[in-house]
Design a protein around this motif. Structure first.
Motif, PDB file in Angstrom:
ATOM      1  N   ASP A 122      45.404  34.543   3.805  1.00 35.59           N
ATOM      2  CA  ASP A 122      44.285  33.605   3.672  1.00 35.59           C
ATOM      3  C   ASP A 122      43.418  33.523   4.918  1.00 35.59           C
ATOM      4  OD1 ASP A 122      45.660  32.090   5.534  1.00 35.59           O
ATOM      5  OD2 ASP A 122      46.142  30.468   4.152  1.00 35.59           O
ATOM      6  N   GLY A 123      43.629  34.386   5.885  1.00 30.15           N
ATOM      7  CA  GLY A 123      42.806  34.371   7.093  1.00 30.15           C
ATOM      8  C   GLY A 123      43.496  33.758   8.286  1.00 30.15           C
ATOM      9  N   SER A 124      44.526  32.947   8.070  1.00 24.35           N
ATOM     10  CA  SER A 124      45.280  32.406   9.196  1.00 24.35           C
ATOM     11  C   SER A 124      46.758  32.768   9.098  1.00 24.35           C
ATOM     12  CB  SER A 124      45.132  30.888   9.281  1.00 24.35           C
ATOM     13  OG  SER A 124      45.689  30.272   8.133  1.00 24.35           O
ATOM     14  N   LYS A 125      47.226  33.044   7.872  1.00 23.32           N
ATOM     15  CA  LYS A 125      48.619  33.458   7.706  1.00 23.32           C
ATOM     16  C   LYS A 125      48.728  34.381   6.502  1.00 23.32           C
ATOM     17  CE  LYS A 125      50.072  29.571   4.866  1.00 23.32           C
ATOM     18  NZ  LYS A 125      49.268  28.403   4.969  1.00 23.32           N
ATOM     19  N   ALA A 126      49.739  35.231   6.564  1.00 25.76           N
ATOM     20  CA  ALA A 126      50.033  36.132   5.449  1.00 25.76           C
ATOM     21  C   ALA A 126      51.465  35.879   5.012  1.00 25.76           C
ATOM     22  CB  ALA A 126      49.870  37.592   5.868  1.00 25.76           C
ATOM     23  N   LYS A 127      51.647  35.765   3.706  1.00 21.00           N
ATOM     24  CA  LYS A 127      52.984  35.594   3.139  1.00 21.00           C
ATOM     25  C   LYS A 127      53.396  36.906   2.491  1.00 21.00           C
ATOM     26  CE  LYS A 127      52.417  30.726   2.032  1.00 21.00           C
ATOM     27  NZ  LYS A 127      52.385  29.730   0.960  1.00 21.00           N
ATOM     28  N   PHE A 128      54.619  37.360   2.803  1.00 29.18           N
ATOM     29  CA  PHE A 128      55.208  38.537   2.181  1.00 29.18           C
ATOM     30  C   PHE A 128      56.248  38.021   1.202  1.00 29.18           C
ATOM     31  CE2 PHE A 128      53.205  40.204   5.852  1.00 29.18           C
ATOM     32  CZ  PHE A 128      52.975  41.553   5.636  1.00 29.18           C
ATOM     33  N   GLU A 129      56.050  38.326  -0.075  1.00 32.01           N
ATOM     34  CA  GLU A 129      56.937  37.824  -1.121  1.00 32.01           C
ATOM     35  C   GLU A 129      57.649  38.980  -1.808  1.00 32.01           C
ATOM     36  OE1 GLU A 129      54.349  35.715  -3.792  1.00 32.01           O
ATOM     37  OE2 GLU A 129      53.691  34.304  -2.258  1.00 32.01           O
ATOM     38  N   GLN A 130      58.921  38.731  -2.162  1.00 31.14           N
ATOM     39  CA  GLN A 130      59.684  39.639  -3.014  1.00 31.14           C
ATOM     40  C   GLN A 130      60.164  38.805  -4.180  1.00 31.14           C
ATOM     41  OE1 GLN A 130      62.626  41.531  -0.343  1.00 31.14           O
ATOM     42  NE2 GLN A 130      61.656  43.460  -0.940  1.00 31.14           N
ATOM     43  N   GLY A 131      59.729  39.189  -5.376  1.00 25.65           N
ATOM     44  CA  GLY A 131      60.011  38.342  -6.536  1.00 25.65           C
ATOM     45  C   GLY A 131      59.299  37.024  -6.351  1.00 25.65           C
ATOM     46  N   ASN A 132      60.018  35.927  -6.504  1.00 30.36           N
ATOM     47  CA  ASN A 132      59.431  34.596  -6.313  1.00 30.36           C
ATOM     48  C   ASN A 132      59.770  34.003  -4.957  1.00 30.36           C
ATOM     49  OD1 ASN A 132      58.260  34.564  -8.870  1.00 30.36           O
ATOM     50  ND2 ASN A 132      60.169  33.892  -9.821  1.00 30.36           N
ATOM     51  N   LYS A 133      60.312  34.821  -4.042  1.00 29.35           N
ATOM     52  CA  LYS A 133      60.776  34.323  -2.752  1.00 29.35           C
ATOM     53  C   LYS A 133      59.879  34.809  -1.613  1.00 29.35           C
ATOM     54  CE  LYS A 133      64.790  34.419   0.275  1.00 29.35           C
ATOM     55  NZ  LYS A 133      66.067  35.054   0.557  1.00 29.35           N
ATOM     56  N   VAL A 134      59.446  33.880  -0.749  1.00 30.71           N
ATOM     57  CA  VAL A 134      58.702  34.245   0.457  1.00 30.71           C
ATOM     58  C   VAL A 134      59.724  34.695   1.497  1.00 30.71           C
ATOM     59  CG1 VAL A 134      57.212  33.414   2.319  1.00 30.71           C
ATOM     60  CG2 VAL A 134      56.827  32.623  -0.029  1.00 30.71           C
ATOM     61  N   VAL A 135      59.632  35.966   1.911  1.00 35.62           N
ATOM     62  CA  VAL A 135      60.593  36.512   2.871  1.00 35.62           C
ATOM     63  C   VAL A 135      60.039  36.540   4.293  1.00 35.62           C
ATOM     64  CG1 VAL A 135      61.865  37.842   1.156  1.00 35.62           C
ATOM     65  CG2 VAL A 135      59.935  38.898   2.341  1.00 35.62           C
ATOM     66  N   ALA A 136      58.720  36.401   4.426  1.00 35.81           N
ATOM     67  CA  ALA A 136      58.114  36.345   5.759  1.00 35.81           C
ATOM     68  C   ALA A 136      56.759  35.654   5.647  1.00 35.81           C
ATOM     69  CB  ALA A 136      57.933  37.744   6.332  1.00 35.81           C
ATOM     70  N   GLU A 137      56.442  34.892   6.675  1.00 33.90           N
ATOM     71  CA  GLU A 137      55.125  34.271   6.800  1.00 33.90           C
ATOM     72  C   GLU A 137      54.692  34.480   8.242  1.00 33.90           C
ATOM     73  OE1 GLU A 137      53.177  29.884   6.237  1.00 33.90           O
ATOM     74  OE2 GLU A 137      54.741  30.507   4.831  1.00 33.90           O
ATOM     75  N   VAL A 138      53.593  35.207   8.433  1.00 39.90           N
ATOM     76  CA  VAL A 138      53.167  35.579   9.776  1.00 39.90           C
ATOM     77  C   VAL A 138      51.683  35.280   9.974  1.00 39.90           C
ATOM     78  CG1 VAL A 138      54.918  37.389  10.020  1.00 39.90           C
ATOM     79  CG2 VAL A 138      52.706  37.970   9.081  1.00 39.90           C
ATOM     80  N   PRO A 139      51.293  34.976  11.210  1.00 41.48           N
ATOM     81  CA  PRO A 139      49.872  34.751  11.496  1.00 41.48           C
ATOM     82  C   PRO A 139      49.076  36.033  11.269  1.00 41.48           C
ATOM     83  CG  PRO A 139      51.254  34.011  13.320  1.00 41.48           C
ATOM     84  CD  PRO A 139      52.133  34.771  12.385  1.00 41.48           C
ATOM     85  N   CYS A 140      47.848  35.879  10.807  1.00 40.81           N
ATOM     86  CA  CYS A 140      46.972  37.035  10.619  1.00 40.81           C
ATOM     87  C   CYS A 140      45.520  36.585  10.734  1.00 40.81           C
ATOM     88  CB  CYS A 140      47.220  37.696   9.266  1.00 40.81           C
ATOM     89  SG  CYS A 140      46.557  36.769   7.857  1.00 40.81           S
ATOM     90  N   THR A 141      44.643  37.560  10.789  1.00 39.84           N
ATOM     91  CA  THR A 141      43.211  37.325  10.690  1.00 39.84           C
ATOM     92  C   THR A 141      42.663  38.317   9.670  1.00 39.84           C
ATOM     93  OG1 THR A 141      42.762  38.823  12.531  1.00 39.84           O
ATOM     94  CG2 THR A 141      42.932  36.480  13.062  1.00 39.84           C
ATOM     95  N   LEU A 142      41.524  38.000   9.101  1.00 38.37           N
ATOM     96  CA  LEU A 142      40.853  38.931   8.203  1.00 38.37           C
ATOM     97  C   LEU A 142      39.695  39.555   8.969  1.00 38.37           C
ATOM     98  CD1 LEU A 142      40.829  36.937   4.838  1.00 38.37           C
ATOM     99  CD2 LEU A 142      42.499  38.593   5.679  1.00 38.37           C
ATOM    100  N   LYS A 143      39.751  40.868   9.100  1.00 33.91           N
ATOM    101  CA  LYS A 143      38.761  41.630   9.865  1.00 33.91           C
ATOM    102  C   LYS A 143      37.728  42.201   8.899  1.00 33.91           C
ATOM    103  CE  LYS A 143      39.606  45.905  11.633  1.00 33.91           C
ATOM    104  NZ  LYS A 143      40.277  46.876  12.512  1.00 33.91           N
ATOM    105  N   ASP A 144      36.442  42.043   9.218  1.00 33.85           N
ATOM    106  CA  ASP A 144      35.357  42.524   8.363  1.00 33.85           C
ATOM    107  C   ASP A 144      35.074  44.006   8.576  1.00 33.85           C
ATOM    108  OD1 ASP A 144      34.684  40.095   7.059  1.00 33.85           O
ATOM    109  OD2 ASP A 144      33.670  39.421   8.875  1.00 33.85           O
TER     110      ASP A 144
END
Length: 104
Positions: A47-69
């Protein structure tokens, strides 16, 4: 310094606003931020401030990110990996990429 670019089979959802959703498949263990992801299929929602990595219905990682144009739309979905550390996901059909800081 080794820099690896990996092209993978993925699909990207058309998202409104400043978010990107993409399904990816990792063939080897890969670090993103301070999290080590095992090989497998992941849904990434950024979403521009964080990225969620999901497997099935479970979030396995949530990390800061930015969206680069980008000036135009990306043709192929590509990972940028430096020394087993994912630093970026460029998503096909999008004019933005998901960018990760190392160790965050």
């Amino acid at each position: 310094m080794a820099l690896t670019t990996m092209s993978v089979s993925v699909w990207a959802k058309n998202d409104a606003g400043d978010s990107i959703t993409v399904n990816i498949k990792l063939n080897v263990a890969t670090n993103v931020g301070s999290t080590k992801l095992a090989p497998g299929n992941y849904k990434v929602v950024a979403d521009g401030s964080k990225a969620k990595f999901e497997q099935g219905n479970k979030v396995v990682a949530e990390v800061p990110c930015t969206l680069k144009d980008f000036t135009g739309k990306v043709i192929d979905t590509t990972f940028i990996i430096d020394h087993d550390q994912m630093t970026e996901i460029q998503v096909a059909g999008k004019s933005k990429a998901i960018e990760f800081a190392a160790g965050n």
